[in-house]
Design a protein around this motif. Structure first.
Motif, short mmCIF file in Angstrom:
data_model
loop_
_atom_site.label_atom_id
_atom_site.label_comp_id
_atom_site.label_asym_id
_atom_site.label_seq_id
_atom_site.Cartn_x
_atom_site.Cartn_y
_atom_site.Cartn_z
N GLY A 3 -71.73 17.45 -12.75
CA GLY A 3 -70.88 18.30 -11.91
C GLY A 3 -70.73 19.69 -12.50
N ASN A 4 -70.61 19.77 -13.81
CA ASN A 4 -70.51 21.06 -14.49
C ASN A 4 -71.80 21.87 -14.29
N ARG A 5 -72.93 21.16 -14.32
CA ARG A 5 -74.21 21.84 -14.09
C ARG A 5 -74.26 22.43 -12.67
N ARG A 6 -73.79 21.64 -11.69
CA ARG A 6 -73.78 22.14 -10.31
C ARG A 6 -72.91 23.40 -10.21
N PHE A 7 -71.73 23.34 -10.87
CA PHE A 7 -70.82 24.50 -10.84
C PHE A 7 -71.49 25.72 -11.47
N MET A 8 -72.14 25.53 -12.62
CA MET A 8 -72.81 26.65 -13.30
C MET A 8 -73.88 27.28 -12.41
N ASP A 9 -74.58 26.42 -11.67
CA ASP A 9 -75.70 26.87 -10.84
C ASP A 9 -75.25 27.36 -9.45
N GLU A 10 -73.94 27.48 -9.26
CA GLU A 10 -73.40 27.86 -7.93
C GLU A 10 -73.89 26.91 -6.85
N ASP A 11 -73.99 25.63 -7.22
CA ASP A 11 -74.50 24.60 -6.32
C ASP A 11 -73.48 23.48 -6.18
#
Ligand SMILES: [Zn+2]
Length: 200
Positions: A3-11
């Motif tokens: 989830g943190n990766r999605r947030f970082m990627d604006e995804d």
């Protein structure tokens, strides 16, 4: 971490925020993690991990400091709700850590009850210094580790769950600049680059 990766990627997927989820949760909660985070407005927990209703049991105090109420809330989540993961979340440019650094350097304390912030963060800075730390980033990471250690040491209920392999404890530092929640300490879980600390 996904989830943190999605947030970082604006995804961000913004999961579990619809009417169905709301109605389902009237029957009870079974969150995936309990997060003790700093109250800093730049670190909203559900947003930076891209989670929704019923996903995270969140406790926030300035500097993610603990007291009996915080430990009680952590134990409620882990022991009574059966939450399998405790996350301690510090962050870049934390004002509480900076205030403790200032107090150590100059001897000046903040007014009123804010002095409690300095009193609770200073032991982390002293431990960090004794290991050669001297940057704000080092102090913020050490503080997260100290809080995670403190929770494991102080809470018999959480320690017992750790020993039984029923929960893990992870310390993370959130970077304001790119949104990464970087793991810095772990109990009971192996995370890339962060070997699990032994529990005795
Ligand atoms: Zn902070």
């Amino acid at each position: 971490m996904a989830g943190n990766r999605r947030f970082m990627d604006e995804d961000s997927a913004h999961p579990n925020q619809d009417r169905g989820r709301r109605e389902l949760l009237t029957g009870g909660q079974r969150p995936n993690a309990v997060v003790l985070a700093c109250s800093d407005s730049r670190v909203p927990v559900e947003i930076v991990f891209d989670q929704g209703l019923g996903d995270l049991f969140v406790i926030r105090t300035a500097g993610e400091i603990t007291d009996l109420s915080v430990l009680a809330s952590l134990e409620f989540a882990v022991v009574s709700l059966g939450v399998p993961l405790v996350v301690v979340l510090g962050h870049e440019s934390c004002g509480a850590v900076a205030a403790a650094q200032t107090a150590l350097a100059t001897g000046s304390m903040p007014p009123g009850f804010q002095r409690v912030l300095v009193e609770k963060v200073t032991p982390s800075l002293l431990a960090a210094r004794s290991q050669g730390a001297d940057t704000g980033e080092d102090f913020e990471k050490h503080h997260v580790v100290e809080i995670a250690n403190h929770i494991v040491d102080r809470s018999p209920g959480i320690m017992e769950r750790l020993r039984e392999g029923l929960c893990g404890v992870v310390g993370m530092r959130y970077r304001l600049s790119d949104g990464l929640a970087e793991p810095v300490a772990s109990y009971g879980l192996d995370i890339d680059g962060v070997p699990a600390t032994e529990v005795h």
